[in-house]
Design an enzyme around this catalytic site. Sequence first.
Site, short mmCIF file in Angstrom:
data_model
loop_
_atom_site.label_atom_id
_atom_site.label_comp_id
_atom_site.label_asym_id
_atom_site.label_seq_id
_atom_site.Cartn_x
_atom_site.Cartn_y
_atom_site.Cartn_z
CD GLU A 1 -3.03 -0.84 0.09
OE1 GLU A 1 -4.13 -0.37 0.37
OE2 GLU A 1 -2.70 -1.11 -1.09
CB THR B 1 -4.87 5.94 -3.58
OG1 THR B 1 -5.75 4.91 -4.01
CG2 THR B 1 -5.01 6.09 -2.07
#
Length: 310
Positions: free
Chosen positions: A130, A183
Amino acid sequence: MKTNEIRIFCPATIANVSCGFDVLGLALDSVGDEMVVRKTTEKGIKITKLTGQDLPTETLQNVAGVAGLALLAESDHVGGFEIEIYKKIKAGSGIGSSAASSTGAVWAMNQLLGSPFTNLELVKFAMEGERLASGVAHADNVAPALLGGFTLVRSYQPLDIVKIPTPPELYATVIHPQIEVRTSDSRRILKTSISLEDGIKQWGNVGGLIAGLFTNDYDLIGRSLVDHIIEPIRSILIPGFDKVKEEALGAGALGCGISGSGPSIFALSKGKKTALVVAEAMRKVYEKIGVDYDVHVSKINTQGIKILEN
């Protein structure tokens, strides 16, 4: 199952769940990636196959490779692993594409090694994927992908994750307008400070949502699915968001909000019948606007990652 190879399904996820930015997430049942992971005598991680999305296969540029290397660095395994990734979750969709790859890789590797690592350690390894994807090592997608159901990241330092019960009739509807919201970009526009007034509203909703999930109080869940902090900013990046939300609530959804960093929009409903009506209401908005979309209606996946038969 071969002792040196495993095939898995890793679910898509909805992060934030309106009021829980970076701390709440849930796993979906009807959409996810498939992966094949095998042990090798050669050291390191190799992505040998990647279908479905145009993503890098170089180990250090792929979230599964980076997460896998984080596990390998802590492992006694003298060899390495090969990974095949069959992407069913579109990159940049807001339903945990990078988290599925990161989590699936480390979960499968751990299984093949005889499960030397705890779930909490696996979350830490997956968070490195991530970090590569978004610049921030957050756990709100990887935790529910791994554990299933709803999860709460109570603390990041030290990492403390709590699995929350899922009411049996809860369904998710997710619509993904075919635009990409990265993101990293959607984090960049967020404010770094909030008012005390907004904070009080937000943590009241987080507490209400958790209480509603524990007590199967669907009305309380609905009242708590309100985001006073992130949604007002991020929603401007998603065409038709306000109308989709209005129509979803009008069709009977308990609540509606942005899935992760968007552009997907999720709604939670009591019962599959309502979830399907909500899906149709969401569809009509994008039909009218002329934006292509995907729709998923799913039970909440309480298991997380599962082994598939070869």
